[in-house]
Write an enzyme that holds these catalytic residues in place. Sequence first.
Site, PDB file in Angstrom:
ATOM      1  N   ARG A 127       0.881  -1.183   0.000  1.00  0.00           N
ATOM      2  CA  ARG A 127       0.000   0.000   0.000  1.00  0.00           C
ATOM      3  C   ARG A 127       0.908   1.219   0.000  1.00  0.00           C
ATOM      4  O   ARG A 127       1.651   1.440   0.957  1.00  0.00           O
ATOM      5  CB  ARG A 127      -0.920  -0.005   1.216  1.00  0.00           C
ATOM      6  CG  ARG A 127      -1.592   1.337   1.413  1.00  0.00           C
ATOM      7  CD  ARG A 127      -2.742   1.312   2.365  1.00  0.00           C
ATOM      8  NE  ARG A 127      -3.885   0.655   1.773  1.00  0.00           N
ATOM      9  CZ  ARG A 127      -5.129   0.769   2.231  1.00  0.00           C
ATOM     10  NH1 ARG A 127      -5.373   1.509   3.300  1.00  0.00           N
ATOM     11  NH2 ARG A 127      -6.121   0.146   1.644  1.00  0.00           N
ATOM     12  N   HIS A 144      -6.938   0.831  -6.789  1.00  0.00           N
ATOM     13  CA  HIS A 144      -7.197   0.000  -5.606  1.00  0.00           C
ATOM     14  C   HIS A 144      -7.864  -1.316  -6.082  1.00  0.00           C
ATOM     15  O   HIS A 144      -9.034  -1.564  -5.810  1.00  0.00           O
ATOM     16  CB  HIS A 144      -8.114   0.761  -4.643  1.00  0.00           C
ATOM     17  CG  HIS A 144      -8.161   0.206  -3.253  1.00  0.00           C
ATOM     18  ND1 HIS A 144      -7.419  -0.892  -2.850  1.00  0.00           N
ATOM     19  CD2 HIS A 144      -8.868   0.589  -2.161  1.00  0.00           C
ATOM     20  CE1 HIS A 144      -7.679  -1.143  -1.575  1.00  0.00           C
ATOM     21  NE2 HIS A 144      -8.549  -0.267  -1.139  1.00  0.00           N
ATOM     22  N   GLN A 167      -9.796  -3.870  -3.753  1.00  0.00           N
ATOM     23  CA  GLN A 167     -11.086  -3.331  -3.301  1.00  0.00           C
ATOM     24  C   GLN A 167     -12.183  -3.698  -4.298  1.00  0.00           C
ATOM     25  O   GLN A 167     -13.256  -4.182  -3.931  1.00  0.00           O
ATOM     26  CB  GLN A 167     -10.977  -1.799  -3.185  1.00  0.00           C
ATOM     27  CG  GLN A 167     -12.304  -1.110  -2.858  1.00  0.00           C
ATOM     28  CD  GLN A 167     -12.762  -1.401  -1.443  1.00  0.00           C
ATOM     29  OE1 GLN A 167     -11.994  -1.273  -0.514  1.00  0.00           O
ATOM     30  NE2 GLN A 167     -14.007  -1.818  -1.264  1.00  0.00           N
ATOM     31  N   CYS A 214     -16.333   2.105  -0.147  1.00  0.00           N
ATOM     32  CA  CYS A 214     -15.188   1.249   0.190  1.00  0.00           C
ATOM     33  C   CYS A 214     -14.801   1.368   1.665  1.00  0.00           C
ATOM     34  O   CYS A 214     -14.175   0.470   2.206  1.00  0.00           O
ATOM     35  CB  CYS A 214     -14.004   1.585  -0.702  1.00  0.00           C
ATOM     36  SG  CYS A 214     -13.540   3.332  -0.616  1.00  0.00           S
TER      37      CYS A 214
HETATM   38  N1  NVA Z   1      -9.675   6.904  -1.944  1.00  0.00           N
HETATM   39  C1  NVA Z   1      -9.393   6.465  -0.605  1.00  0.00           C
HETATM   40  C2  NVA Z   1      -9.666   4.996  -0.476  1.00  0.00           C
HETATM   41  C3  NVA Z   1      -9.428   4.423   0.893  1.00  0.00           C
HETATM   42  C4  NVA Z   1      -9.669   2.949   0.957  1.00  0.00           C
HETATM   43  C5  NVA Z   1      -7.956   6.784  -0.254  1.00  0.00           C
HETATM   44  O1  NVA Z   1      -7.076   6.578  -1.101  1.00  0.00           O
HETATM   45  O2  NVA Z   1      -7.713   7.268   0.852  1.00  0.00           O
HETATM   46  N1   CP Z   2     -11.294   0.049   1.911  1.00  0.00           N
HETATM   47  C1   CP Z   2     -10.048  -0.003   2.385  1.00  0.00           C
HETATM   48  O1   CP Z   2      -9.076  -0.221   1.673  1.00  0.00           O
HETATM   49  O2   CP Z   2      -9.964   0.176   3.733  1.00  0.00           O
HETATM   50  P1   CP Z   2      -8.608   0.374   4.558  1.00  0.00           P
HETATM   51  O3   CP Z   2      -8.013   1.691   4.116  1.00  0.00           O
HETATM   52  O4   CP Z   2      -9.047   0.406   5.994  1.00  0.00           O
HETATM   53  O5   CP Z   2      -7.694  -0.760   4.256  1.00  0.00           O
END
Ligand code: NVA
Ligand code: CP
Length: 311
Positions: free
Chosen positions: A108, A135, A138, A270
Amino acid sequence: MAVSMKGKHLLSISDLTKEEVYQILETAKTLKQDLLIGRAHELLKNKTLGMIFQKPSLRTRVAFEAAMTQLGGHAIYLGPEDIKLGRRETTEDIATVLSRMVDVIMARVFGHDIVEELAKYSRVPVINGLSDFEHPTQILGDLLTIWEKFQRLEGLKLAYVGDGNNVAHSLIYGAATVGMHIWVASPKGYEPCEEVVKRAREIATATGSEVVITNDPVKAVKDADVVYTDVWASMGQESEAEERKRIFQDYQVNEALFEKAKDTAIFMHCLPAHYGEEVTYDVARDRRSVIFDQAENRMHSIKAILVHVTG
Ligand code: NVA
Ligand code: CP
């Protein structure tokens, strides 16, 4: 005929064919059912997952870690302060060293180029657990959720309302790959990346779906089967949060907007959510909201991904 995904990196949903997506969904469905009836599997016995996190996480970390544990394997969490990616050591060296010890890597990260570089130097599959650009894991959980609710994906209309961000990009590719129509409504200047839209439209010509980008949330949500939103300011954009609240105010999924969708529509997010911003608490808790099924399905679909890429 089963297609082999052994050794495959998953950096983008567009790395997968329609057959591969369905294979992951089928495996996820079986593993979910088996877990419910207490049938254990050791499909990842003696396998180790290395998890690199530059950003925080609840769902992704727990889904990957629980998936490994439940299937007989082990996961190692490497947080921002553990390996200090790009500061203590180069991405190339991290990928080279880690992949000599583990069977699969999840990362990540901020820049999408980091997962690409990890994949370039890794001997083992690299899975994008969220980058600023995509992502993919997801969206595989989301497709499983939609499939469970409607028993099909093809021909459904999904409306994504909000920022043209990482989740939007993966949803666009995912929908185009499986033949689901996708409408994205974002404020001017916050639309999804044009390159993603162009590529998705090419994919969509083969699957018969449409990819529509608009600035009008009502048009997008009209008669939709699925209404989806995400935070207005993603991880790394915290300093823009106040400005974005003003720019995105007409893009909130509230009861007035949600009722433009079909009566049978479901609401998706999400998570994490900022209630009162991109979605009201009432819509998120509506009987048609599936946000917590979506969160749970992260684990079932991630199990399937891990099983397939590790062979
Ligand atoms: N668009 C959000 C998704 C989190 C799961 C982010 O990147 O913070
Ligand atoms: N939806 C998602 O990726 O959640 P987290 O950021 O908690 O992993």
